[in-house]
Structure formats: structure tokens, C-alpha cells
Design an enzyme around this catalytic site. Structure first.
Site, PDB file in Angstrom:
ATOM      1  N   ASP A  72      -0.106  -9.404  -8.204  1.00 59.12           N
ATOM      2  CA  ASP A  72      -1.046  -8.930  -9.227  1.00 59.12           C
ATOM      3  C   ASP A  72      -0.314  -8.447 -10.477  1.00 59.12           C
ATOM      4  O   ASP A  72      -0.948  -7.962 -11.411  1.00 59.12           O
ATOM      5  CB  ASP A  72      -1.916  -7.789  -8.675  1.00 59.12           C
ATOM      6  CG  ASP A  72      -1.120  -6.514  -8.480  1.00 59.12           C
ATOM      7  OD1 ASP A  72       0.070  -6.603  -8.111  1.00 59.12           O
ATOM      8  OD2 ASP A  72      -1.678  -5.425  -8.712  1.00 59.12           O
ATOM      9  N   ARG A  84      10.077   3.005  -8.825  1.00 62.17           N
ATOM     10  CA  ARG A  84       9.698   4.384  -9.151  1.00 62.17           C
ATOM     11  C   ARG A  84      10.473   4.936 -10.352  1.00 62.17           C
ATOM     12  O   ARG A  84       9.886   5.480 -11.284  1.00 62.17           O
ATOM     13  CB  ARG A  84       9.919   5.281  -7.932  1.00 62.17           C
ATOM     14  CG  ARG A  84       9.274   6.654  -8.055  1.00 62.17           C
ATOM     15  CD  ARG A  84       9.550   7.475  -6.796  1.00 62.17           C
ATOM     16  NE  ARG A  84       9.187   6.743  -5.592  1.00 62.17           N
ATOM     17  CZ  ARG A  84       9.634   7.023  -4.372  1.00 62.17           C
ATOM     18  NH1 ARG A  84      10.466   8.038  -4.189  1.00 62.17           N
ATOM     19  NH2 ARG A  84       9.265   6.291  -3.330  1.00 62.17           N
ATOM     20  N   ASP A 116       2.696  -9.440  -2.223  1.00 60.87           N
ATOM     21  CA  ASP A 116       2.898  -8.116  -2.796  1.00 60.87           C
ATOM     22  C   ASP A 116       1.933  -7.175  -2.054  1.00 60.87           C
ATOM     23  O   ASP A 116       0.906  -7.624  -1.541  1.00 60.87           O
ATOM     24  CB  ASP A 116       2.579  -8.160  -4.292  1.00 60.87           C
ATOM     25  CG  ASP A 116       2.608  -6.792  -4.929  1.00 60.87           C
ATOM     26  OD1 ASP A 116       3.544  -6.025  -4.647  1.00 60.87           O
ATOM     27  OD2 ASP A 116       1.664  -6.481  -5.693  1.00 60.87           O
ATOM     28  N   GLY A 132       4.350  -3.124 -10.159  1.00 63.10           N
ATOM     29  CA  GLY A 132       5.493  -3.904  -9.674  1.00 63.10           C
ATOM     30  C   GLY A 132       6.848  -3.319 -10.038  1.00 63.10           C
ATOM     31  O   GLY A 132       7.879  -3.798  -9.583  1.00 63.10           O
ATOM     32  N   SER A 176       7.796  -1.048  -3.423  1.00 64.14           N
ATOM     33  CA  SER A 176       7.543   0.340  -3.017  1.00 64.14           C
ATOM     34  C   SER A 176       8.374   0.794  -1.824  1.00 64.14           C
ATOM     35  O   SER A 176       8.439   0.125  -0.796  1.00 64.14           O
ATOM     36  CB  SER A 176       6.060   0.505  -2.672  1.00 64.14           C
ATOM     37  OG  SER A 176       5.839   1.788  -2.132  1.00 64.14           O
ATOM     38  N   ASP A 207       0.924  -3.448  -3.103  1.00 70.82           N
ATOM     39  CA  ASP A 207       0.060  -2.666  -3.994  1.00 70.82           C
ATOM     40  C   ASP A 207      -0.728  -3.591  -4.927  1.00 70.82           C
ATOM     41  O   ASP A 207      -0.138  -4.301  -5.739  1.00 70.82           O
ATOM     42  CB  ASP A 207       0.908  -1.712  -4.849  1.00 70.82           C
ATOM     43  CG  ASP A 207       1.576  -0.630  -4.015  1.00 70.82           C
ATOM     44  OD1 ASP A 207       0.925  -0.110  -3.102  1.00 70.82           O
ATOM     45  OD2 ASP A 207       2.745  -0.310  -4.289  1.00 70.82           O
TER      46      ASP A 207
HETATM   47  C1  BG6 Z   1       4.954  -1.070  -6.676  1.00 68.91           C
HETATM   48  C2  BG6 Z   1       3.885  -0.531  -7.599  1.00 68.91           C
HETATM   49  O1  BG6 Z   1       4.365  -1.754  -5.609  1.00 68.91           O
HETATM   50  O2  BG6 Z   1       5.757  -0.017  -6.168  1.00 68.91           O
HETATM   51  C3  BG6 Z   1       4.528   0.295  -8.694  1.00 68.91           C
HETATM   52  O3  BG6 Z   1       3.156  -1.608  -8.156  1.00 68.91           O
HETATM   53  C4  BG6 Z   1       5.403   1.384  -8.087  1.00 68.91           C
HETATM   54  O4  BG6 Z   1       3.536   0.834  -9.526  1.00 68.91           O
HETATM   55  C5  BG6 Z   1       6.438   0.752  -7.166  1.00 68.91           C
HETATM   56  O5  BG6 Z   1       6.049   2.131  -9.111  1.00 68.91           O
HETATM   57  C6  BG6 Z   1       7.344   1.779  -6.482  1.00 68.91           C
HETATM   58  O6  BG6 Z   1       6.589   2.527  -5.582  1.00 68.91           O
HETATM   59  P1  BG6 Z   1       7.087   3.777  -4.744  1.00 68.91           P
HETATM   60  O7  BG6 Z   1       6.031   3.898  -3.680  1.00 68.91           O
HETATM   61  O8  BG6 Z   1       8.435   3.419  -4.173  1.00 68.91           O
HETATM   62  O9  BG6 Z   1       7.151   4.939  -5.653  1.00 68.91           O
HETATM   63 MG    MG Z   2       1.253  -5.134  -7.139  1.00 66.89          MG
END
Ligand code: BG6
Ligand code: MG
Length: 211
Positions: A169, A48, A8, A45, A115, A10
Site C-alpha cells: 500500500d 521508525r 506488506d 513503509g 515494522s 500495515d
Molecule cells: C511500517 C509502517 O509497516 O512499519 C510505517 O508502514 C512504520 O509507518 C514502520 O513506521 C515501522 O514500524 P515500527 O512498528 O517498527 O515502529
Molecule cells: Mg504498508
């Protein structure tokens, strides 16, 4: 036998949690929606738009689809401002040591992140060309706890899911790894994993799990 480790991003490779928190908080404050660190923990995780739905649980009115898209875009704009400050120094303790050791020993390494900002973040921290595969929010339709992001990483690597270890995490991420038939290592107290480490700084994945 573990042939690949799927990380992962973030909270495992880089700590963007505070950036997500600050961006959601700024948007929520502007909208008069209550938001705190505890709510932020539930967003780990989660994609958005699914995160926005959790933030909006505290809203005093309902938001239409167009408005929701605008709120998510606004939050993402604030988030992008913050992650533009990230540098290689923001890679979390122990992450590089583990990544390099795995590579040196012929274990494939991949990113499995919800993300859509993954390419930007990898560039900022100097790891844009480091991984054998990158599976992220841009190539999936179902967010963790669905296993799609990890299954597609395994496919990119040509490794069977049973030979993959997921490092996460988030509870949702551990659930995703298990649902994909993979072994799991949790950091920072994520629940339900086969192995657990406080963080990667004092944990040698290769020696402890793979060798
Ligand atoms: C994950 C984060 O990695 O990505 C989440 O843990 C987040 O909190 C998700 O909402 C989506 O991220 P992004 O950057 O596409 O808005
Ligand atoms: Mg994470």
C-alpha cells in the site's frame, strides 16, 4: 511463474495506520511539533527512525541522537498500547480470503514489513503461525524502498525474486519490490506497480494474476 506472494503487513493485512497516526500525533503534540494526516501518509513503509526524521522536519529545534531515541521509544510505547487492542476482526477485508486461496493452491505466502512490531501484530490478529516466512524490521538493516526485506523473505522461502509477487500500500514498498526484481500489486493507490486493486476485498490474486 509466481510461486510466492509477499504481503506488506500495515495497510495490506491489517489497518494499523490509524494507530501509527495516533501515536505519532500524541508524541508530536506533547513536543509542540505540528503533525497531520498528510505527514502521516509519508511515513507509510518507512522505518521508525526514518519516520521520526520526517516528523521532526516540523520541529522548531534540533534533537540530539539520545533525545531522538527517547522520542521514538515514547511513540512506540503509545503505539504498543493501541495495537494491544487489535483482534482477528481487524484483518482487512479480502485479506484472509486471498491468503487461504493462495495456500490452498500451493502458493507460498510471506510477510515483508518494515515494522519491528510485526510479531506482536501477527499474534494479536491470530496469524502468528500462518505464514511460510516472516521478514520484518527485526531482520533487516535497510528500510523500504530498499528491497532487503522482500529479498530476505524470498530467500527464507527458497524462491527466486522473479517468481515473487509483492502486495503493497506504500509507494516505497512498490519501489522496493521492483528494485528486488519482483512483480508488484498495489492497493489503495500506491504508485508504480504492475497490477493495481482498490483493496483486496474485490480482488482475487490467484485468479487475476497467478493462475
Ligand atoms: C511500517 C509502517 O509497516 O512499519 C510505517 O508502514 C512504520 O509507518 C514502520 O513506521 C515501522 O514500524 P515500527 O512498528 O517498527 O515502529
Ligand atoms: Mg504498508
Amino acid at each position: 511463474m509466481i510461486k510466492a506472494v509477499l504481503f506488506d503487513l500495515d495497510g495490506v493485512i491489517v489497518s494499523t495506520d490509524h494507530c501509527h497516526y495516533r501515536a505519532w500525533k500524541r508524541m508530536a503534540d506533547e513536543e509542540g511539533i505540528y503533525f497531520d494526516e498528510k505527514i502521516n501518509d509519508r511515513l507509510r513503509g518507512v522505518s521508525r527512525m526514518a519516520s521520526l526524521d520526517i516528523v521532526l522536519e516540523r520541529a522548531t529545534r534540533t534533537y540530539g541522537d539520545d533525545e531522538k531515541k527517547k522520542l521514538a521509544d515514547r511513540k512506540n510505547g503509545y503505539y504498543r498500547e493501541l495495537i494491544s487492542e487489535l483482534t482477528p476482526a481487524d484483518v482487512l477485508p479480502g485479506a484472509m480470503e486471498n491468503l487461504n486461496k493462495l495456500k490452498r493452491n500451493g502458493v507460498l505466502v510471506a510477510v515483508g514489513s518494515s515494522s519491528k512490531n510485526t510479531p506482536i501484530i501477527l499474534k494479536q490478529i491470530g496469524l502468528a503461525d500462518f505464514f511460510d516466512a516472516v521478514s520484518d524490521g527485526n531482520n533487516i538493516t535497510r528500510s523500504k524502498p530498499d528491497p532487503e526485506v522482500f529479498l530476505s523473505a524470498a530467500k527464507m522461502l527458497g524462491v527466486s525474486p522473479a517468481d515473487c509477487l509483492v502486495v503493497e500500500d506504500a509507494d516505497a514498498g512498490i519501489e522496493a519490490g521492483r528494485a528486488g526484481g519482483m512483480k508488484t500489486l498495489s492497493v489503495k493507490g500506491a504508485k508504480g506497480a504492475d497490477y493495481a486493486a482498490a483493496d483486496l476485498s474485490a480482488f482475487d490474486i490467484y485468479e487475476r494474476i497467478i493462475r
